[in-house]
Design a protein around this motif. Structure first.
Motif, mmCIF file in Angstrom:
data_model
loop_
_atom_site.group_PDB
_atom_site.id
_atom_site.type_symbol
_atom_site.label_atom_id
_atom_site.label_comp_id
_atom_site.label_asym_id
_atom_site.label_seq_id
_atom_site.Cartn_x
_atom_site.Cartn_y
_atom_site.Cartn_z
ATOM 1 N N PRO A 3 0.813 -1.215 0.000
ATOM 2 C CA PRO A 3 0.000 0.000 0.000
ATOM 3 C C PRO A 3 0.850 1.271 0.000
ATOM 4 C CG PRO A 3 -0.795 -1.539 1.655
ATOM 5 C CD PRO A 3 0.517 -2.085 1.159
ATOM 6 N N MET A 4 0.428 2.231 -0.810
ATOM 7 C CA MET A 4 1.011 3.573 -0.809
ATOM 8 C C MET A 4 -0.087 4.572 -0.492
ATOM 9 S SD MET A 4 2.603 5.894 -3.936
ATOM 10 C CE MET A 4 4.206 5.102 -4.062
ATOM 11 N N SER A 18 -7.950 6.055 -11.808
ATOM 12 C CA SER A 18 -8.889 5.523 -12.798
ATOM 13 C C SER A 18 -8.461 4.159 -13.338
ATOM 14 C CB SER A 18 -9.024 6.506 -13.969
ATOM 15 O OG SER A 18 -7.796 6.631 -14.670
ATOM 16 N N ARG A 19 -7.370 3.600 -12.799
ATOM 17 C CA ARG A 19 -6.808 2.362 -13.349
ATOM 18 C C ARG A 19 -7.241 1.113 -12.585
ATOM 19 N NH1 ARG A 19 -0.718 4.253 -12.859
ATOM 20 N NH2 ARG A 19 -1.645 4.986 -10.905
ATOM 21 N N LYS A 20 -8.143 1.307 -11.605
ATOM 22 C CA LYS A 20 -8.643 0.195 -10.782
ATOM 23 C C LYS A 20 -7.522 -0.466 -9.972
ATOM 24 C CE LYS A 20 -12.512 -0.741 -13.918
ATOM 25 N NZ LYS A 20 -13.433 0.126 -13.168
ATOM 26 N N PHE A 21 -6.501 0.310 -9.643
ATOM 27 C CA PHE A 21 -5.447 -0.185 -8.750
ATOM 28 C C PHE A 21 -6.033 -0.366 -7.349
ATOM 29 C CE2 PHE A 21 -1.295 1.437 -10.958
ATOM 30 C CZ PHE A 21 -1.611 0.669 -12.072
ATOM 31 N N LYS A 22 -5.515 -1.331 -6.619
ATOM 32 C CA LYS A 22 -6.014 -1.640 -5.282
ATOM 33 C C LYS A 22 -5.099 -1.150 -4.157
ATOM 34 C CE LYS A 22 -9.625 -3.867 -6.778
ATOM 35 N NZ LYS A 22 -10.970 -3.259 -6.613
ATOM 36 N N TYR A 23 -3.879 -0.710 -4.494
ATOM 37 C CA TYR A 23 -2.901 -0.415 -3.447
ATOM 38 C C TYR A 23 -2.499 1.055 -3.374
ATOM 39 C CZ TYR A 23 -2.464 -5.325 -2.315
ATOM 40 O OH TYR A 23 -2.730 -6.596 -1.876
ATOM 41 N N ILE A 24 -3.212 1.931 -4.096
ATOM 42 C CA ILE A 24 -2.901 3.361 -4.049
ATOM 43 C C ILE A 24 -4.060 4.103 -3.375
ATOM 44 C CG2 ILE A 24 -3.777 3.665 -6.408
ATOM 45 C CD1 ILE A 24 -1.011 5.754 -4.701
ATOM 46 N N ASP A 49 -1.293 11.308 5.604
ATOM 47 C CA ASP A 49 -0.849 10.055 4.994
ATOM 48 C C ASP A 49 -0.248 9.118 6.043
ATOM 49 O OD1 ASP A 49 -1.580 11.229 2.596
ATOM 50 O OD2 ASP A 49 0.470 11.809 2.073
ATOM 51 N N VAL A 50 0.612 9.683 6.891
ATOM 52 C CA VAL A 50 1.237 8.879 7.948
ATOM 53 C C VAL A 50 0.175 8.406 8.941
ATOM 54 C CG1 VAL A 50 2.924 8.867 9.833
ATOM 55 C CG2 VAL A 50 3.436 10.097 7.706
ATOM 56 N N GLU A 51 -0.719 9.306 9.324
ATOM 57 C CA GLU A 51 -1.759 8.949 10.288
ATOM 58 C C GLU A 51 -2.676 7.856 9.743
ATOM 59 O OE1 GLU A 51 -2.164 13.063 12.886
ATOM 60 O OE2 GLU A 51 -3.760 12.545 11.493
ATOM 61 N N ALA A 52 -2.987 7.933 8.450
ATOM 62 C CA ALA A 52 -3.838 6.912 7.836
ATOM 63 C C ALA A 52 -3.177 5.539 7.920
ATOM 64 C CB ALA A 52 -4.132 7.275 6.381
ATOM 65 N N LEU A 53 -1.888 5.473 7.617
ATOM 66 C CA LEU A 53 -1.177 4.202 7.704
ATOM 67 C C LEU A 53 -1.112 3.699 9.144
ATOM 68 C CD1 LEU A 53 1.795 4.613 5.183
ATOM 69 C CD2 LEU A 53 -0.106 2.990 5.034
ATOM 70 N N ALA A 54 -0.826 4.606 10.085
ATOM 71 C CA ALA A 54 -0.734 4.214 11.492
ATOM 72 C C ALA A 54 -2.060 3.639 11.982
ATOM 73 C CB ALA A 54 -0.322 5.410 12.346
ATOM 74 N N ASP A 97 -1.937 -5.782 12.334
ATOM 75 C CA ASP A 97 -0.877 -6.474 11.596
ATOM 76 C C ASP A 97 -0.216 -5.485 10.647
ATOM 77 O OD1 ASP A 97 0.607 -8.442 10.048
ATOM 78 O OD2 ASP A 97 -0.879 -9.926 10.691
ATOM 79 N N THR A 98 1.003 -5.798 10.215
ATOM 80 C CA THR A 98 1.672 -4.999 9.183
ATOM 81 C C THR A 98 1.654 -5.695 7.824
ATOM 82 O OG1 THR A 98 3.839 -5.920 9.771
ATOM 83 C CG2 THR A 98 3.190 -3.846 10.834
ATOM 84 N N ASP A 99 0.971 -6.823 7.732
ATOM 85 C CA ASP A 99 0.850 -7.514 6.450
ATOM 86 C C ASP A 99 0.243 -6.561 5.423
ATOM 87 O OD1 ASP A 99 0.630 -10.089 4.777
ATOM 88 O OD2 ASP A 99 -1.401 -9.264 4.729
ATOM 89 N N PRO A 100 0.901 -6.353 4.279
ATOM 90 C CA PRO A 100 0.443 -5.348 3.311
ATOM 91 C C PRO A 100 -1.007 -5.535 2.871
ATOM 92 C CG PRO A 100 2.659 -6.062 2.751
ATOM 93 C CD PRO A 100 2.192 -6.960 3.851
ATOM 94 N N ALA A 101 -1.429 -6.768 2.642
ATOM 95 C CA ALA A 101 -2.795 -7.005 2.187
ATOM 96 C C ALA A 101 -3.805 -6.633 3.273
ATOM 97 C CB ALA A 101 -2.972 -8.465 1.769
ATOM 98 N N LYS A 102 -3.477 -6.931 4.524
ATOM 99 C CA LYS A 102 -4.388 -6.609 5.621
ATOM 100 C C LYS A 102 -4.440 -5.095 5.852
ATOM 101 C CE LYS A 102 -3.841 -11.041 8.004
ATOM 102 N NZ LYS A 102 -3.358 -11.738 9.224
ATOM 103 N N VAL A 103 -3.295 -4.434 5.735
ATOM 104 C CA VAL A 103 -3.279 -2.974 5.882
ATOM 105 C C VAL A 103 -4.049 -2.326 4.733
ATOM 106 C CG1 VAL A 103 -1.822 -0.909 5.935
ATOM 107 C CG2 VAL A 103 -1.115 -2.960 7.175
#
Length: 403
Positions: free
Chosen positions: A127-128, A140-146, A323-328, A336-342
């Motif tokens: 995730p970014m 508009s690209r249907k990305f899931k990690y942005i 951005d930082v607060e959203a990730l935290a 968890d810190t697993d990327p898919a779960k985050v």
């Protein structure tokens, strides 16, 4: 500083472009990676993101860090300088995830960078969260990690157009000027139908090259056409040149409004008294009404930020902190810190932050309304918001020789 995540050989090779770790790092830390513009033409705005990321991480760590599965863990930042080079930025994000093995990503400044760099986060499914790119193309690209904390570029002038309909005397003709990058093209594409729906005529619709320094021809058209309003989507340096050349050619429409620059203290210092009357927009103002888990509220944040860095934060800094607060918060919600779960936790996030309420749409972008602002004296004044006028505009703008 050496670390198991970043080999000695890699550190030597990257010494010219890496800033390194923001704090001492332990193996238990959750590492956020980013590449921002700290040198080159975009450095003046890029620094907002570096400062905001570091400030937010320090604040969260001072409060004990992030709770993951009942355990408190600190955040750390791995930061590169992309030197305002998109290709370098892509390589650095690739290094962050494939070699440095950071846990999650924060974004760069500018839509063309976010557009390219988000392809890396999508490829590696990391995730970014970024508050530097608003172009509709990114989402508009249907990305899931942005995920993005800036409102859609296509609606940047939305509140401004609503205001134009209520001004007296009513403007009749509009010049729409925009740079040829992803963000500014998106702004123009979204603004045209807004103006049409408002019954406003577009007298001039011109795209110019990014980093252009000569606007004399466009200004001459504006003067000869008697255009009432100029809406300009560009970069701060371009807008500074535009205003200076408008003065030299004695071009003073009833109003001009810019997508960037006006909220910035640097913009107002660069132009001095000539910044007066310029309209802009802000997704964020430092209101005490915006409550925040880590900073208390936006007004307290703005005060602390200026004390630390020596300049006032604008929406770039506020969105960077968000951005930082959203990730935290997403890490805590996921446990968890697993990327898919985050990633899934980000998609379902609801967080009150100093930037405003954070809730990402299905495409990964939030949609906060812009507040129209104007330079009045040596400060900015809020003029028009989601519910209409909140301040009195200085309109129409007088001729240069009548100021």
């Amino acid at each position: 500083m050496s670390n198991s995540r970043f080999s000695v050989a890699g550190a030597i090779l990257a010494a010219a472009i890496v800033l390194g770790w923001s704090t001492a790092v332990s193996a238990a830390d959750i590492v956020l990676g980013a590449s921002v513009q700290l040198t080159g033409p975009s450095a003046n705005t890029g620094r907002y993101y570096k400062d905001a990321y570091e400030f937010a991480i320090d604040k969260i760590n001072e409060a004990g860090g992030v709770t993951v599965g009942g355990e408190k863990r600190k955040l750390a930042l791995k930061l590169y300088d992309n030197q305002s080079d998109v290709n370098l930025s892509v390589r650095q994000y690739t290094q962050l995830v494939s070699k440095d093995k950071v846990d999650l990503l924060l974004g760069p400044f500018a839509s063309n960078f976010a557009l390219a760099d988000s392809a890396v986060s999508e490829k590696y499914q990391i995730p970014m969260v970024q508050g530097g790119g608003a172009s509709d193309q990114i989402f508009s690209r249907k990305f899931k990690y942005i995920f993005g904390t800036l409102a859609p570029a296509s609606n940047y002038f939305g509140t401004t157009v609503k205001m134009l309909k209520e001004l007296d005397p009513a403007p009749k003709s509009i010049a729409l000027l925009y740079a040829d990058d992803a963000f500014d093209v998106s702004v123009a594409e979204g603004t045209r139908p807004l103006l049409k729906d408002a019954g406003l005529s577009i007298a001039i619709d011109e795209k110019y090259s990014s980093n252009a320094s000569d606007f004399n021809s466009l200004l001459s058209q504006i003067k000869s056409n008697g255009t009432d309003v100029v809406l300009m989507a560009g970069h701060e340096t371009e807008i500074l040149n535009f205003v200076r050349q408008a003065k030299s050619l004695a071009v003073a429409p009833k109003l001009y409004s810019f997508t960037v620059g006006v909220p910035s203290e640097d913009f107002r210092k660069a132009l001095g008294a000539d910044a007066e009357y310029a309209f802009g927009m802000a997704a964020w103002l430092p209101s005490a009404d915006l409550k925040d888990r880590w900073f208390g509220d936006a007004a307290a944040f703005a005060k602390d930020y200026k004390a630390k860095f020596g300049y006032d934060p604008d929406y770039h800094a506020a969105s960077g902190v968000a951005d930082v607060e959203a990730l935290a918060q997403a890490i805590e919600n996921a446990g968890d810190t697993d990327p898919a779960k985050v990633r899934d936790a980000l998609a379902n996030l609801k967080l009150d932050s100093l930037y405003g309420p954070l809730a990402f749409g299905e495409n990964g972008q939030i949609d906060l309304p812009q507040t129209v602002i104007q330079v009045q004296g040596d400060a900015i004044a809020p003029i028009y918001g989601a519910k209409g006028f909140v301040g009195k505009p200085k309109y129409p703008m007088p001729a240069w020789n009548a100021r």
